[in-house]
Design a protein around this motif. Structure first.
Motif, short mmCIF file in Angstrom:
data_model
loop_
_atom_site.label_atom_id
_atom_site.label_comp_id
_atom_site.label_asym_id
_atom_site.label_seq_id
_atom_site.Cartn_x
_atom_site.Cartn_y
_atom_site.Cartn_z
N TYR A 232 30.79 -40.49 24.38
CA TYR A 232 29.41 -40.16 24.73
C TYR A 232 29.43 -39.08 25.80
O TYR A 232 30.47 -38.72 26.32
N ASP A 233 28.26 -38.59 26.12
CA ASP A 233 28.15 -37.57 27.16
C ASP A 233 28.60 -38.17 28.49
O ASP A 233 27.95 -39.06 29.03
N MET A 234 29.72 -37.69 29.03
CA MET A 234 30.23 -38.28 30.26
C MET A 234 29.40 -37.90 31.48
O MET A 234 29.56 -38.46 32.55
N PHE A 235 28.48 -36.95 31.33
CA PHE A 235 27.60 -36.55 32.43
C PHE A 235 26.23 -37.24 32.32
O PHE A 235 25.32 -36.93 33.09
N ARG A 236 26.08 -38.17 31.41
CA ARG A 236 24.76 -38.71 31.07
C ARG A 236 24.11 -39.50 32.20
O ARG A 236 22.89 -39.58 32.27
N GLY A 237 24.90 -40.10 33.09
CA GLY A 237 24.33 -40.92 34.14
C GLY A 237 23.93 -40.15 35.38
O GLY A 237 23.44 -40.74 36.35
N MET A 238 24.10 -38.85 35.36
CA MET A 238 23.88 -38.05 36.55
C MET A 238 22.52 -37.36 36.51
O MET A 238 22.08 -36.90 35.45
N ILE A 239 21.89 -37.29 37.68
CA ILE A 239 20.60 -36.61 37.76
C ILE A 239 20.79 -35.11 37.57
O ILE A 239 20.04 -34.46 36.84
N GLU A 240 21.84 -34.56 38.19
CA GLU A 240 22.13 -33.14 38.07
C GLU A 240 23.62 -32.94 37.81
O GLU A 240 24.46 -33.61 38.40
N HIS A 241 23.92 -32.02 36.92
CA HIS A 241 25.31 -31.64 36.66
C HIS A 241 25.32 -30.18 36.18
O HIS A 241 25.58 -29.89 35.02
N PRO A 242 25.01 -29.26 37.08
CA PRO A 242 24.82 -27.85 36.70
C PRO A 242 26.05 -27.24 36.04
O PRO A 242 27.19 -27.41 36.48
N ASN A 243 25.78 -26.54 34.93
CA ASN A 243 26.78 -25.76 34.21
C ASN A 243 27.96 -26.59 33.71
O ASN A 243 29.08 -26.10 33.60
N CYS A 244 27.73 -27.86 33.41
CA CYS A 244 28.77 -28.71 32.83
C CYS A 244 28.61 -28.76 31.32
O CYS A 244 27.49 -28.79 30.80
N LYS A 245 29.73 -28.81 30.61
CA LYS A 245 29.71 -28.77 29.16
C LYS A 245 30.65 -29.82 28.59
O LYS A 245 31.63 -30.20 29.23
N GLN A 246 30.36 -30.24 27.37
CA GLN A 246 31.20 -31.23 26.70
C GLN A 246 31.57 -30.73 25.30
O GLN A 246 30.74 -30.15 24.60
N PHE A 247 32.84 -30.97 24.91
CA PHE A 247 33.36 -30.55 23.61
C PHE A 247 34.03 -31.72 22.92
O PHE A 247 34.53 -32.64 23.56
N GLY A 248 34.08 -31.64 21.61
CA GLY A 248 34.66 -32.73 20.85
C GLY A 248 36.16 -32.64 20.66
O GLY A 248 36.83 -33.67 20.53
N ASN A 249 36.71 -31.42 20.65
CA ASN A 249 38.11 -31.24 20.31
C ASN A 249 38.86 -30.43 21.36
O ASN A 249 38.29 -29.53 22.00
N TYR A 250 40.14 -30.72 21.52
CA TYR A 250 40.98 -29.97 22.45
C TYR A 250 41.00 -28.49 22.11
O TYR A 250 41.04 -27.62 22.99
N GLN A 251 41.00 -28.19 20.80
CA GLN A 251 41.11 -26.80 20.38
C GLN A 251 39.91 -25.97 20.80
O GLN A 251 39.98 -24.74 20.85
N ASP A 252 38.79 -26.63 21.14
CA ASP A 252 37.63 -25.89 21.62
C ASP A 252 37.86 -25.29 23.01
O ASP A 252 37.16 -24.37 23.42
N VAL A 253 38.85 -25.83 23.72
CA VAL A 253 39.09 -25.43 25.11
C VAL A 253 40.51 -24.89 25.32
O VAL A 253 40.69 -23.81 25.89
N PHE A 254 41.51 -25.63 24.86
CA PHE A 254 42.90 -25.27 25.13
C PHE A 254 43.48 -24.40 24.02
O PHE A 254 43.12 -24.51 22.85
N LYS A 255 44.46 -23.59 24.40
CA LYS A 255 45.12 -22.70 23.45
C LYS A 255 46.01 -23.47 22.49
O LYS A 255 46.02 -23.19 21.29
#
Length: 325
Positions: A232-255
């Motif tokens: 689930y969205d790991m930032f979901r319980g926070m009132i503010e989390h500026p410029n935070c993003k969530q991805f489903g797969n490692y390949q979306d971020v890591f080489k």
């Protein structure tokens, strides 16, 4: 344990026979340097050291020693063919009246490393740990700093500890009540996020060992962070989390990364992530952004060679050669 006073890199000492290429600890106190040999050399050097001294360790394996002095402990690095290893558990407990800072750099610690008591500002630089943390729940070591480090087993933060991670890899954080955590440009694998109150995170990357429902607590401060692979969205319980993003797969971020951990893993971002996943300073999130990008190059010369003659000459002297690079 034999020891010699070192005045030249190549010298003659009166002693008995030693094997070649033994591990050594070099203790520097003012203008005097003392050399200790063998796997117990670290223990002997720590026993002989005074607060403010520097101990340089060669490549190889040393038995651990509890440390109760504000000394600097240096190894050969953690990503070379012949690292410096410390085995067995040990405790770092510096008396409050000791004004010198404890510093460790370039060492791989294979077992438990525990901080104890209420001293301030220990610094760990370019080191690798299995498990590290405070000795008891009541310990209150302040401003524990990890810079360009790897903690592959886990860390326990407790009591009134305050811990800072700068451009480091950290696996599994457990936390007692009241401990404070600040992390910048670090990668966190499987943190127990719901317990990490009193925490500040910026430019970090989080990912779980497995399918996870954890989320950061509402009172955590988090900016420009990235989460990968959470259920689930790991930032979901926070009132503010500026410029935070969530991805489903490692390949979306890591080489290249695809889960798990190995010492060879670099955690390099892919080309798109390097330009789109940016921290508060406009540089990439993760290990290679910020003012102290991950780099395991040491800040000092290392003992590269230690050769001791197999036997003494007819005058009872033994040749010892120490190489430094």
């Amino acid at each position: 344990m034999k020891k010699v006073l070192l005045s030249l890199v190549v010298m003659m000492v009166a002693t008995t026979s030693f094997a070649q290429n033994t591990v050594v600890a070099s203790l520097s106190h003012g203008t005097e340097t003392t050399i200790f040999y063998g796997s117990n050399a670290l223990k002997d050097a720590v026993a002989a050291a005074e607060s403010g001294d520097v101990i340089n360790l060669s490549a190889g394996t040393f038995y651990a020693s509890d440390i109760s002095k504000g000394i600097t402990l240096r190894g050969t690095g953690i990503d070379i063919d012949e690292p410096t290893y410390i085995v067995n558990d040990f405790v770092i407990e510096i008396p409050a009246e000791d004004t010198n800072r404890f510093i460790m750099e370039g060492i791989r610690c294979q077992n438990w490393v525990r901080t104890k008591g209420s001293f301030d500002n220990p610094s760990f630089v370019k080191c690798q740990f299995n498990v590290v943390g405070n000795a008891t729940e009541s310990d209150a070591v302040k401003n524990i700093l990890f810079t360009n480090c790897k903690i592959t087993g886990g860390i326990n933060v407790g009591g009134d500890n305050s811990v800072f991670f700068i451009n480091s890899f950290v696996s599994y954080i457990s936390k007692y009540q009241n401990g404070t955590i600040m992390s910048k440009n670090s990668i966190h694998r499987q943190p127990i996020l719901s317990s990490l109150t009193q925490s500040i995170w910026s430019n970090c990357i989080f990912y779980p060992d497995k399918y996870s429902e954890h989320c950061l607590p509402a009172d955590a401060q988090v900016t420009n962070c990235v989460a990968i692979g959470y259920a689930y969205d790991m930032f979901r319980g926070m009132i503010e989390h500026p410029n935070c993003k969530q991805f489903g797969n490692y390949q979306d971020v890591f080489k290249e990364y695809n889960g798990g951990y190995t010492d060879e893993q670099t955690f390099e971002l892919n080309d798109e992530a390097k330009t789109t996943l940016l921290g508060t300073d406009g540089k990439e999130v993760g290990l290679y952004g910020g003012p102290l990008p991950f780099d395991l190059t040491l800040s000092y010369p290392i003992i590269s060679k230690m050769e001791v003659g197999e036997q003494t000459d007819d005058k009872g002297q033994l040749k010892v050669e120490i190489g430094v690079k």
